[in-house]
Design a protein around this motif. Structure first.
Motif, PDB file in Angstrom:
ATOM      1  N   ALA A 169     140.322 -46.557 -17.926  1.00 43.49           N
ATOM      2  CA  ALA A 169     140.687 -46.638 -19.511  1.00 43.49           C
ATOM      3  C   ALA A 169     140.019 -45.430 -20.215  1.00 43.49           C
ATOM      4  N   GLY A 170     138.359 -45.205 -19.772  1.00 44.76           N
ATOM      5  CA  GLY A 170     137.201 -44.235 -20.366  1.00 44.76           C
ATOM      6  C   GLY A 170     137.946 -42.923 -20.347  1.00 44.76           C
ATOM      7  N   ALA A 171     138.347 -42.318 -18.856  1.00 43.20           N
ATOM      8  CA  ALA A 171     139.123 -41.200 -18.653  1.00 43.20           C
ATOM      9  C   ALA A 171     140.230 -40.446 -19.551  1.00 43.20           C
ATOM     10  N   ALA A 172     140.830 -41.904 -19.580  1.00 39.29           N
ATOM     11  CA  ALA A 172     141.882 -41.767 -20.552  1.00 39.29           C
ATOM     12  C   ALA A 172     141.622 -41.356 -22.144  1.00 39.29           C
ATOM     13  N   THR A 173     140.951 -42.120 -22.395  1.00 36.40           N
ATOM     14  CA  THR A 173     140.621 -41.916 -23.907  1.00 36.40           C
ATOM     15  C   THR A 173     139.621 -41.043 -23.838  1.00 36.40           C
ATOM     16  N   SER A 174     138.749 -40.434 -23.045  1.00 35.83           N
ATOM     17  CA  SER A 174     138.354 -39.109 -22.948  1.00 35.83           C
ATOM     18  C   SER A 174     138.972 -37.400 -23.018  1.00 35.83           C
ATOM     19  N   ILE A 175     139.975 -38.214 -21.487  1.00 33.01           N
ATOM     20  CA  ILE A 175     140.729 -36.762 -22.000  1.00 33.01           C
ATOM     21  C   ILE A 175     142.243 -36.891 -23.562  1.00 33.01           C
ATOM     22  N   ALA A 176     142.010 -38.003 -24.003  1.00 30.80           N
ATOM     23  CA  ALA A 176     143.255 -37.863 -24.675  1.00 30.80           C
ATOM     24  C   ALA A 176     141.916 -37.549 -26.247  1.00 30.80           C
ATOM     25  N   ALA A 177     141.144 -37.591 -26.178  1.00 28.26           N
ATOM     26  CA  ALA A 177     140.255 -37.217 -27.145  1.00 28.26           C
ATOM     27  C   ALA A 177     140.058 -36.266 -26.926  1.00 28.26           C
ATOM     28  N   SER A 178     139.976 -35.346 -26.087  1.00 33.47           N
ATOM     29  CA  SER A 178     139.594 -33.983 -26.163  1.00 33.47           C
ATOM     30  C   SER A 178     140.596 -33.609 -26.715  1.00 33.47           C
ATOM     31  N   SER A 179     141.605 -33.606 -26.187  1.00 33.10           N
ATOM     32  CA  SER A 179     143.279 -33.062 -26.750  1.00 33.10           C
ATOM     33  C   SER A 179     143.002 -33.328 -28.063  1.00 33.10           C
ATOM     34  N   LEU A 180     143.176 -33.890 -29.172  1.00 31.69           N
ATOM     35  CA  LEU A 180     143.298 -34.034 -29.732  1.00 31.69           C
ATOM     36  C   LEU A 180     142.360 -33.697 -30.929  1.00 31.69           C
ATOM     37  N   VAL A 181     140.789 -33.406 -29.955  1.00 28.25           N
ATOM     38  CA  VAL A 181     139.596 -31.864 -30.834  1.00 28.25           C
ATOM     39  C   VAL A 181     140.337 -30.443 -31.056  1.00 28.25           C
ATOM     40  N   VAL A 182     141.561 -30.283 -29.591  1.00 27.43           N
ATOM     41  CA  VAL A 182     142.219 -29.016 -29.665  1.00 27.43           C
ATOM     42  C   VAL A 182     142.953 -29.099 -30.550  1.00 27.43           C
ATOM     43  N   ALA A 183     143.190 -30.413 -30.848  1.00 30.48           N
ATOM     44  CA  ALA A 183     145.102 -30.366 -31.839  1.00 30.48           C
ATOM     45  C   ALA A 183     144.104 -29.616 -32.927  1.00 30.48           C
ATOM     46  N   VAL A 184     143.050 -30.599 -33.954  1.00 27.03           N
ATOM     47  CA  VAL A 184     142.243 -30.002 -34.583  1.00 27.03           C
ATOM     48  C   VAL A 184     142.045 -29.361 -35.065  1.00 27.03           C
ATOM     49  N   VAL A 185     141.357 -28.591 -34.727  1.00 29.77           N
ATOM     50  CA  VAL A 185     140.526 -27.334 -34.569  1.00 29.77           C
ATOM     51  C   VAL A 185     141.729 -25.950 -33.970  1.00 29.77           C
ATOM     52  N   LEU A 186     142.709 -26.149 -33.801  1.00 31.42           N
ATOM     53  CA  LEU A 186     143.553 -24.766 -33.193  1.00 31.42           C
ATOM     54  C   LEU A 186     143.513 -24.173 -34.642  1.00 31.42           C
ATOM     55  N   PRO A 187     145.053 -25.180 -35.481  1.00 29.64           N
ATOM     56  CA  PRO A 187     145.017 -24.077 -36.710  1.00 29.64           C
ATOM     57  C   PRO A 187     143.785 -24.128 -37.564  1.00 29.64           C
ATOM     58  N   ARG A 188     143.069 -24.248 -37.799  1.00 30.38           N
ATOM     59  CA  ARG A 188     141.223 -24.009 -38.210  1.00 30.38           C
ATOM     60  C   ARG A 188     140.347 -22.733 -37.490  1.00 30.38           C
ATOM     61  N   ASN A 189     141.076 -21.840 -38.276  1.00 31.26           N
ATOM     62  CA  ASN A 189     140.350 -20.597 -37.661  1.00 31.26           C
ATOM     63  C   ASN A 189     138.605 -20.561 -38.524  1.00 31.26           C
ATOM     64  N   ASP A 190     138.624 -20.849 -39.611  1.00 33.47           N
ATOM     65  CA  ASP A 190     137.246 -21.178 -40.704  1.00 33.47           C
ATOM     66  C   ASP A 190     136.405 -21.664 -39.517  1.00 33.47           C
ATOM     67  N   ILE A 191     136.933 -22.978 -38.485  1.00 33.76           N
ATOM     68  CA  ILE A 191     136.117 -23.931 -37.663  1.00 33.76           C
ATOM     69  C   ILE A 191     135.919 -23.749 -36.538  1.00 33.76           C
ATOM     70  N   ALA A 192     136.106 -23.021 -36.372  1.00 34.39           N
ATOM     71  CA  ALA A 192     136.879 -23.517 -34.317  1.00 34.39           C
ATOM     72  C   ALA A 192     135.787 -22.547 -33.783  1.00 34.39           C
ATOM     73  N   GLY A 193     134.628 -21.890 -34.219  1.00 37.79           N
ATOM     74  CA  GLY A 193     133.720 -21.223 -33.677  1.00 37.79           C
ATOM     75  C   GLY A 193     132.670 -21.912 -33.265  1.00 37.79           C
ATOM     76  N   GLY A 194     132.508 -22.469 -34.639  1.00 35.84           N
ATOM     77  CA  GLY A 194     131.307 -23.757 -35.059  1.00 35.84           C
ATOM     78  C   GLY A 194     131.314 -25.072 -33.865  1.00 35.84           C
ATOM     79  N   VAL A 195     133.037 -25.577 -33.842  1.00 34.27           N
ATOM     80  CA  VAL A 195     132.919 -26.934 -33.908  1.00 34.27           C
ATOM     81  C   VAL A 195     133.412 -26.424 -31.929  1.00 34.27           C
ATOM     82  N   ARG A 196     133.740 -25.910 -31.130  1.00 36.61           N
ATOM     83  CA  ARG A 196     133.696 -24.531 -29.948  1.00 36.61           C
ATOM     84  C   ARG A 196     132.061 -24.828 -29.414  1.00 36.61           C
ATOM     85  N   ALA A 197     131.644 -24.459 -30.229  1.00 40.31           N
ATOM     86  CA  ALA A 197     130.047 -23.880 -29.611  1.00 40.31           C
ATOM     87  C   ALA A 197     128.710 -25.375 -29.543  1.00 40.31           C
TER      88      ALA A 197
END
Length: 350
Positions: A169-197
């Motif tokens: 359950a933890g592994a699945a949650t971690s993968i899902a949360a990481s994917s959602l992070v990418v989905a949230v950040v992808l259209p936001r070029n203004d914060i993408a660099g700082g969030v990825r770092a």
């Protein structure tokens, strides 16, 4: 004839093995404190620019009249942050392993770090949070939500939550949360660099302005975790037996879990998600001091601080004059350890 005076019973001496074990554990605790001081000294002296010990002493005393002494003064908050974050992650990992009775429990593996990271990214992208205090509260709420979700999913079906269910359950949650992070950040070029770092996890650029607001959360997490040592030992006997000994099982688990969530959330808010420290430190310390939590918890905190400090120094030296973020170094070291633990024929009970 009158009987002679009856001699008072002499108290039995403490068995030598138990006394020797306590002495050995105390020695390991003292050795950990000395090793932490040595790791902190290495963190101050080595980096993109090597500094002589005389300049380290000058920088610590506040004299920044030379370039090397000024470099040491800049490294002080970085060293303090690495030690605090490492101790928080090491202690939270030991507590999570005790609460879940799962030797694979770790803030990263159980998805707690990923939940905190997702909450922070959503806060930055959708609500425009900027202050350290907002980061802290958001990360702690995200960590708590992820912990509750993983435990709920692991408890579905027949029987209680097993170590395997929680790990999956933890592994699945971690993968899902990481994917959602990418989905949230992808259209936001203004914060993408700082969030990825930030998402890589690191202690570079640490400052007192970022550390001081996190101290109340870290201190509360340390206190709640350490006072849960006795209840964690009783929970290790099983829920029914612990309840028979007078332990309020739900309350004991909630207090310990709250301490772990505070530690994970605060560390993630300030440093970003750093994995495997909470897995490696308790396993190493369990080999040294055993499974008794009153010894395991403080020694795990020391080991986590030492591990993160040394990982930060290694990252600075490996790519000099640039540096590798500490999250990359801990992943490189922790992944083989995780595989070794999973492949063991028999994992000892906590």
């Amino acid at each position: 004839m009158t009987a002679g005076p009856v001699a008072e019973p002499v108290p039995e001496p403490i068995p030598a093995p138990a006394h020797a074990r306590r002495r050995l554990r105390g020695l390991w605790l003292a050795a950990g404190a000395l090793a932490l001081a040595g790791a902190a000294a290495l963190s101050l002296a080595f980096g993109a620019r090597a500094v002589a010990w005389a300049d380290v002493a000058a920088g610590l005393s506040g004299r920044v009249d030379t370039l090397d002494a000024a470099a040491v003064a800049v490294r002080v908050p970085r060293t303090v942050l690495a030690a605090l974050a490492g101790a928080a992650l090491g202690l939270s990992g030991a507590v999570m392993q005790g609460v879940t009775r799962n030797p694979l429990a770790d803030p990263g593996i159980l998805g707690v770090n990923a939940g905190a990271a997702l909450a922070v990214v959503i806060g930055v992208a959708w609500f425009g949070i900027e202050s350290v205090e907002a980061y802290l509260w958001t990360a702690i709420l995200g960590a708590a939500a992820a912990a509750c979700f993983v435990y709920a999913v692991g408890s579905l079906g027949r029987g209680a939550a097993t170590p395997l269910r929680l790990a999956l359950a933890g592994a699945a949650t971690s993968i899902a949360a990481s994917s959602l992070v990418v989905a949230v950040v992808l259209p936001r070029n203004d914060i993408a660099g700082g969030v990825r770092a930030w998402q890589v996890g690191g202690v570079g650029g640490a400052s007192w302005e970022g550390i001081l607001p996190a101290l109340p959360f870290l201190l509360a997490g340390f206190a709640l975790s350490l006072i849960s040592a006795r209840s964690l030992d009783q929970l290790a006997l099983g829920e029914e037996l612990a309840a028979g000994l007078g332990v309020r099982v739900a309350r004991a688990r909630a207090v310990a879990a709250l301490g772990a969530v505070l530690l994970c959330g605060a560390a993630t808010a300030v440093c970003g998600p750093i994995g495997f420290v909470g897995l490696a430190a308790p396993h190493l310390c369990r080999l040294l001091v055993g499974v008794e939590h009153r010894w395991l918890l403080p020694v795990s905190a020391l080991a986590g601080a030492i591990l993160l400090l040394l990982a930060d120094v290694a990252g600075r030296l490996a790519a000099r004059p640039a540096e590798l973020d500490v999250g990359l170094v801990t992943a490189f070291v922790g992944a083989p350890l995780f595989i070794w633990i999973v492949r063991r024929r028999k994992v000892r009970a906590l």
